[in-house]
Design a protein around this motif. Structure first.
Motif, PDB file in Angstrom:
ATOM      1  N   GLY A 291      41.656  39.808  36.429  1.00 41.29           N
ATOM      2  CA  GLY A 291      40.971  39.090  37.505  1.00 41.29           C
ATOM      3  C   GLY A 291      40.409  40.032  38.547  1.00 41.29           C
ATOM      4  N   LEU A 292      41.195  41.063  38.919  1.00 38.89           N
ATOM      5  CA  LEU A 292      40.712  42.046  39.886  1.00 38.89           C
ATOM      6  C   LEU A 292      39.562  42.868  39.313  1.00 38.89           C
ATOM      7  CD1 LEU A 292      43.987  43.340  41.578  1.00 38.89           C
ATOM      8  CD2 LEU A 292      42.094  42.159  42.676  1.00 38.89           C
ATOM      9  N   GLY A 293      39.605  43.098  37.987  1.00 43.18           N
ATOM     10  CA  GLY A 293      38.467  43.768  37.358  1.00 43.18           C
ATOM     11  C   GLY A 293      37.205  42.937  37.500  1.00 43.18           C
ATOM     12  N   GLY A 294      37.341  41.619  37.260  1.00 41.05           N
ATOM     13  CA  GLY A 294      36.198  40.729  37.413  1.00 41.05           C
ATOM     14  C   GLY A 294      35.683  40.683  38.837  1.00 41.05           C
ATOM     15  N   VAL A 295      36.591  40.649  39.805  1.00 41.79           N
ATOM     16  CA  VAL A 295      36.195  40.621  41.213  1.00 41.79           C
ATOM     17  C   VAL A 295      35.519  41.936  41.595  1.00 41.79           C
ATOM     18  CG1 VAL A 295      37.054  40.496  43.594  1.00 41.79           C
ATOM     19  CG2 VAL A 295      37.962  38.943  41.854  1.00 41.79           C
ATOM     20  N   SER A 296      36.025  43.054  41.070  1.00 42.34           N
ATOM     21  CA  SER A 296      35.400  44.354  41.344  1.00 42.34           C
ATOM     22  C   SER A 296      33.959  44.404  40.850  1.00 42.34           C
ATOM     23  CB  SER A 296      36.202  45.477  40.668  1.00 42.34           C
ATOM     24  OG  SER A 296      37.507  45.544  41.174  1.00 42.34           O
ATOM     25  N   ALA A 297      33.678  43.644  39.783  1.00 42.08           N
ATOM     26  CA  ALA A 297      32.335  43.656  39.196  1.00 42.08           C
ATOM     27  C   ALA A 297      31.346  42.764  39.940  1.00 42.08           C
ATOM     28  CB  ALA A 297      32.409  43.212  37.733  1.00 42.08           C
TER      29      ALA A 297
ATOM     30  N   GLU B 280      48.225  35.148  42.811  1.00 42.12           N
ATOM     31  CA  GLU B 280      49.426  34.332  42.989  1.00 42.12           C
ATOM     32  C   GLU B 280      49.914  33.784  41.650  1.00 42.12           C
ATOM     33  OE1 GLU B 280      51.380  33.874  45.448  1.00 42.12           O
ATOM     34  OE2 GLU B 280      50.230  34.800  47.064  1.00 42.12           O
ATOM     35  N   ILE B 281      48.973  33.378  40.800  1.00 42.33           N
ATOM     36  CA  ILE B 281      49.349  32.907  39.459  1.00 42.33           C
ATOM     37  C   ILE B 281      49.987  34.049  38.671  1.00 42.33           C
ATOM     38  CG2 ILE B 281      48.441  32.111  37.231  1.00 42.33           C
ATOM     39  CD1 ILE B 281      46.294  30.580  38.792  1.00 42.33           C
ATOM     40  N   ASP B 282      49.410  35.230  38.783  1.00 37.95           N
ATOM     41  CA  ASP B 282      49.887  36.386  38.026  1.00 37.95           C
ATOM     42  C   ASP B 282      51.303  36.799  38.445  1.00 37.95           C
ATOM     43  OD1 ASP B 282      49.557  38.624  36.211  1.00 37.95           O
ATOM     44  OD2 ASP B 282      49.402  39.865  37.995  1.00 37.95           O
TER      45      ASP B 282
ATOM     46  N   PHE C  32      31.215  37.800  36.406  1.00 36.65           N
ATOM     47  CA  PHE C  32      32.675  37.701  36.398  1.00 36.65           C
ATOM     48  C   PHE C  32      33.172  37.292  35.010  1.00 36.65           C
ATOM     49  CE2 PHE C  32      36.629  35.312  36.852  1.00 36.65           C
ATOM     50  CZ  PHE C  32      37.402  36.173  37.614  1.00 36.65           C
ATOM     51  N   LEU C  33      32.483  36.328  34.415  1.00 34.44           N
ATOM     52  CA  LEU C  33      32.865  35.843  33.089  1.00 34.44           C
ATOM     53  C   LEU C  33      32.769  36.963  32.050  1.00 34.44           C
ATOM     54  CD1 LEU C  33      33.795  33.089  32.029  1.00 34.44           C
ATOM     55  CD2 LEU C  33      31.440  32.653  31.326  1.00 34.44           C
ATOM     56  N   ILE C  34      31.682  37.719  32.105  1.00 42.13           N
ATOM     57  CA  ILE C  34      31.506  38.847  31.173  1.00 42.13           C
ATOM     58  C   ILE C  34      32.613  39.870  31.365  1.00 42.13           C
ATOM     59  CG2 ILE C  34      30.016  40.790  30.548  1.00 42.13           C
ATOM     60  CD1 ILE C  34      27.618  39.026  31.374  1.00 42.13           C
ATOM     61  N   ALA C  35      32.914  40.183  32.632  1.00 40.12           N
ATOM     62  CA  ALA C  35      33.936  41.196  32.928  1.00 40.12           C
ATOM     63  C   ALA C  35      35.302  40.788  32.388  1.00 40.12           C
ATOM     64  CB  ALA C  35      34.011  41.426  34.442  1.00 40.12           C
ATOM     65  N   VAL C  36      35.669  39.536  32.581  1.00 41.23           N
ATOM     66  CA  VAL C  36      36.982  39.064  32.138  1.00 41.23           C
ATOM     67  C   VAL C  36      37.059  38.978  30.615  1.00 41.23           C
ATOM     68  CG1 VAL C  36      38.591  37.116  32.182  1.00 41.23           C
ATOM     69  CG2 VAL C  36      37.453  37.834  34.285  1.00 41.23           C
TER      70      VAL C  36
ATOM     71  N   PHE D 225      39.596  41.950  25.684  1.00 38.64           N
ATOM     72  CA  PHE D 225      39.671  42.596  24.379  1.00 38.64           C
ATOM     73  C   PHE D 225      39.707  44.124  24.452  1.00 38.64           C
ATOM     74  CE2 PHE D 225      37.725  38.436  23.528  1.00 38.64           C
ATOM     75  CZ  PHE D 225      38.574  37.981  22.517  1.00 38.64           C
ATOM     76  N   PHE D 226      39.019  44.699  25.444  1.00 38.34           N
ATOM     77  CA  PHE D 226      38.912  46.158  25.490  1.00 38.34           C
ATOM     78  C   PHE D 226      39.799  46.800  26.556  1.00 38.34           C
ATOM     79  CE2 PHE D 226      34.996  44.759  23.471  1.00 38.34           C
ATOM     80  CZ  PHE D 226      34.892  45.641  22.400  1.00 38.34           C
ATOM     81  N   PHE D 227      40.111  46.067  27.628  1.00 34.08           N
ATOM     82  CA  PHE D 227      40.966  46.599  28.697  1.00 34.08           C
ATOM     83  C   PHE D 227      42.066  45.580  29.005  1.00 34.08           C
ATOM     84  CE2 PHE D 227      36.499  47.854  29.474  1.00 34.08           C
ATOM     85  CZ  PHE D 227      36.610  49.208  29.188  1.00 34.08           C
ATOM     86  N   PRO D 228      42.910  45.256  28.014  1.00 41.25           N
ATOM     87  CA  PRO D 228      43.886  44.180  28.196  1.00 41.25           C
ATOM     88  C   PRO D 228      44.895  44.500  29.293  1.00 41.25           C
ATOM     89  CG  PRO D 228      44.359  45.441  26.201  1.00 41.25           C
ATOM     90  CD  PRO D 228      43.030  45.910  26.701  1.00 41.25           C
ATOM     91  N   GLY D 229      45.328  43.453  29.955  1.00 39.67           N
ATOM     92  CA  GLY D 229      46.314  43.592  31.015  1.00 39.67           C
ATOM     93  C   GLY D 229      46.788  42.224  31.435  1.00 39.67           C
ATOM     94  N   THR D 230      47.374  42.135  32.601  1.00 41.28           N
ATOM     95  CA  THR D 230      47.829  40.847  33.108  1.00 41.28           C
ATOM     96  C   THR D 230      46.644  40.036  33.619  1.00 41.28           C
ATOM     97  OG1 THR D 230      48.129  41.665  35.369  1.00 41.28           O
ATOM     98  CG2 THR D 230      49.987  41.939  33.844  1.00 41.28           C
TER      99      THR D 230
END
Length: 279
Positions: free
Chosen positions: A96-102, A147-149, A77-81, A86-91
């Motif tokens: 966070g959803l990218g990290g959860v997907s991983a 919720e934070i987002d 998760f840490l690596i994904a975020v 840096f490479f897939f910036p977003g909210t």
């Protein structure tokens, strides 16, 4: 390999069926969202409640196994975020959803059958523990991130209140908490309640997979392919590799438990991430 094919192929076949149904407009345009709501508010809560109500609380808290499997999730998760920053910036929510997907493995509908085929009843408990971790812990963390987002307040106290309220209102957390309370109390549920939850819960997996196919039919399959490929690599290569190192080299685990941790870590992403994302 036949055991793997027998378990994995039907899962992707259900998604393909949903995709074809969407492609040929068999169902309405809002069908994916409606099916997703059914999964999120009805079927999954029933599944979470009855699964946890039947699982002794002390069986879930096997700390060596939790540390190996959880450590693999945390590192990935840490690596994904960090890479996403840096490479897939977003909210915060999209990263966070990218990290959860991983890290969110399909432990229930793929993992449990595989472990039972490989180890018999000895594979049941590791499968249940990892499924509880995914459904309760990871989904709660993902809900907090979202919720934070989506909070439009700049004040920490207001954001904190919204996060707490959002998590407490989650049907997944409410149902899981109810199941744990029943398990801890030793209460025996009426047969009719068990049957009700079993029937509804059985619909959660197929419905979520079918909804994914419906949704994908309306999307460009090339959009975001770079990020998707990266997340797939993290999920099926990095997470199991880190988990293997922790399970076999760091934590003193019985062989079956160590192997089960790696197998569950190597599974593809579970449909529940999509369900939460669309919600």
């Amino acid at each position: 390999m036949q055991a793997v094919i027998d378990v994995v192929l039907p899962v992707f076949a259900i998604m393909l069926t949903g995709y074809l149904s969407g492609l040929f407009k068999v169902l309405g345009e809002a069908s994916s969202e409606a099916l997703n709501k059914f999964v999120y508010f009805v079927a999954l809560p029933a599944l979470f409640f009855i699964s946890l109500a039947r699982t002794p609380v002390e069986d879930v808290l096997y700390w060596p196994f939790l540390s190996a499997f959880g450590g693999g999730m945390f590192a990935t998760f840490l690596i994904a975020v960090l890479v996403g920053r840096f490479f897939f910036p977003g909210t915060i929510g999209t990263m966070g959803l990218g990290g959860v997907s991983a890290i969110f493995s399909n432990t229930g509908y793929m993992g449990l059958p595989l472990l039972l085929l490989l180890y018999g009843d000895q594979g049941l408990l590791p499968g249940i523990i990892t499924t509880v971790m995914m459904g309760v812990v990871i989904m709660s963390v993902a809900t907090v991130i979202l919720e934070i987002d989506t909070s439009d307040s700049a004040r920490f106290s207001e954001v904190a209140v919204r996060v707490v309220v959002g998590v407490l209102k989650s049907p997944l957390l409410i149902s899981a908490s109810g199941g744990l309370l029943v398990a801890a109390s030793g209460m025996e549920l009426p047969k009719s309640v068990e049957t009700f939850c079993d029937i509804l819960g059985a619909a959660a997996g197929p419905s979520a997979l079918f909804a994914i196919g419906l949704f994908v039919a309306g999307c460009s399959l090339r959009r975001g392919i770079g990020e998707a490929t990266w997340l797939v690599f993290l999920k099926i290569a990095v997470q199991p590799a880190v988990t293997w190192w922790l399970a076999f080299e760091v934590v003193d685990l019985p062989v079956i438990w160590a192997e089960a941790a790696v197998i569950q870590a190597a599974l593809p992403t579970g449909a529940l991430v999509f369900v939460l994302a669309q919600r």
